[in-house]
Design an enzyme around this catalytic site. Structure first.
Site, PDB file in Angstrom:
ATOM      1  N   GLU A 221       1.412  -0.033   7.432  1.00  0.00           N
ATOM      2  CA  GLU A 221       1.176   1.548   7.837  1.00  0.00           C
ATOM      3  C   GLU A 221       0.702   1.385   9.068  1.00  0.00           C
ATOM      4  OE1 GLU A 221      -1.736   5.002   6.991  1.00  0.00           O
ATOM      5  OE2 GLU A 221      -1.145   3.824   5.049  1.00  0.00           O
TER       6      GLU A 221
ATOM      7  N   SER B  88      -2.744  -5.328  -2.410  1.00  0.00           N
ATOM      8  CA  SER B  88      -3.006  -3.764  -2.184  1.00  0.00           C
ATOM      9  C   SER B  88      -4.268  -3.733  -1.601  1.00  0.00           C
ATOM     10  CB  SER B  88      -2.995  -3.205  -3.860  1.00  0.00           C
ATOM     11  OG  SER B  88      -3.369  -1.729  -3.520  1.00  0.00           O
TER      12      SER B  88
ATOM     13  N   SER C 163      -1.142   1.964  -5.970  1.00  0.00           N
ATOM     14  CA  SER C 163       0.293   1.264  -6.336  1.00  0.00           C
ATOM     15  C   SER C 163       0.417   0.781  -7.805  1.00  0.00           C
ATOM     16  CB  SER C 163       0.512   0.268  -5.375  1.00  0.00           C
ATOM     17  OG  SER C 163       0.543   0.554  -4.069  1.00  0.00           O
TER      18      SER C 163
END
Length: 293
Positions: A125, A223, A267
């Site tokens: 990201e 994550s 997630s």
């Protein structure tokens, strides 16, 4: 045994949206190529791969004319342009909140600001957000990294400094970064690009930590947002464990607890959370109360 579940839990809006896109595409054509893991959860990725998803690490690995998914993390504009030049059909699953961060970074850059991005430099990201910056930019992940950056080492103040954030950062860290940045810029413009759902999950874990004897944080070990939830629980003096799936549960740890909390990263799909519930009940040998907090 009592089980308390932090709310919200399960897939966040952006990830659920991207997964919905890829499931719809796979029902019509296969394979579909994902540029990077579409979700930071190995078990969910495995499920999608069985449906025909192929995960690649570079756009050059996607055949011309194929179908490709841009995951919720987004991608730099150069990547999208390369795909379109090769007639790749692009399914843009970029989270709208990530898209907003990309837009603010581009806006700041075009207005002549040095863009400061709060995030993990290698996180997809952050890489994507930085791709929208045409001028100078700096990525920081901690306040010490800000103080050690060239921005602070320079004896001359930056005329215009703009601050944006990876959407899964903590608001308290963004506030610290903004306060520190005030000392090195003549003009500072800040956009709070942290996703509201991220903030709500973090606040829920802080509340739950004081109500339980131990907390299970479930989510992929790759994550970032799941890791933050576990750290927040531990910082709240809670006995927290981080697992990817129910098979990693420590039976002895569970039996030592009368009240257990469950928190899940953005997630983590519902089916993995349900498996965790069942595993706890099986270990305890009886049904426990389950409440969302």
């Amino acid at each position: 045994m009592k089980i308390l579940v932090a709310a919200p839990t399960g897939l966040c809006f952006g990830v659920k949206r991207a997964i919905g896109f890829v499931e719809k595409a796979l029902a019509q054509t296969a394979p579909v190529y994902a540029l990077g893991s579409p979700i930071h959860n190995p078990q969910e990725v495995e499920r999608l791969q069985k449906m025909g998803l192929r995960v690649v690490q570079s756009e050059t690995e996607i055949p011309a004319g194929a179908t490709a998914l841009i995951r919720a993390h987004g991608a730099a504009p150069g990547v999208l342009e390369n795909l379109r030049k090769r007639n790749v059909s692009v399914i843009d699953g970029t989270c709208p909140f990530v898209r907003a961060a990309q837009g603010h970074a581009r806006e700041l850059s075009e207005a002549g600001y040095h863009v400061l991005i709060l995030g993990n430099e290698k996180h997809p990201e952050t890489v994507g957000i930085r791709g929208y910056v045409r001028g100078p930019s700096t990525v920081i992940s901690t306040i010490p990294s800000l103080f050690s950056s060239t921005i602070f080492k320079s004896s001359v103040k930056i005329h215009k400094l703009g601050l944006v954030s990876q959407t899964t950062q903590e608001e308290s860290l963004l506030a610290e970064a903004a306060k520190a940045a005030l000392g090195v810029a003549d003009e500072l413009r800040i956009y709070n690009t942290i996703c509201r759902a991220t903030i709500e999950r973090q606040e829920a874990v802080r509340r739950l930590a004081s109500q339980v004897e131990g907390m299970i944080v479930i989510g992929g070990h790759n994550s970032a947002n799941t890791g933050k939830l576990c750290r927040i629980a531990r910082d709240s003096s809670c006995d927290a464990v981080w697992i990817e799936h129910a098979g990693q549960l420590d039976r002895r740890w569970v039996l030592e607890k009368r009240v257990i909390g469950i928190a899940a990263g953005a997630s983590t799909p519902d089916w993995l959370i349900e498996q965790l519930h069942n595993a706890i009940h099986n270990i305890a040998g009886r049904q426990g109360d389950v409440r969302n907090e």
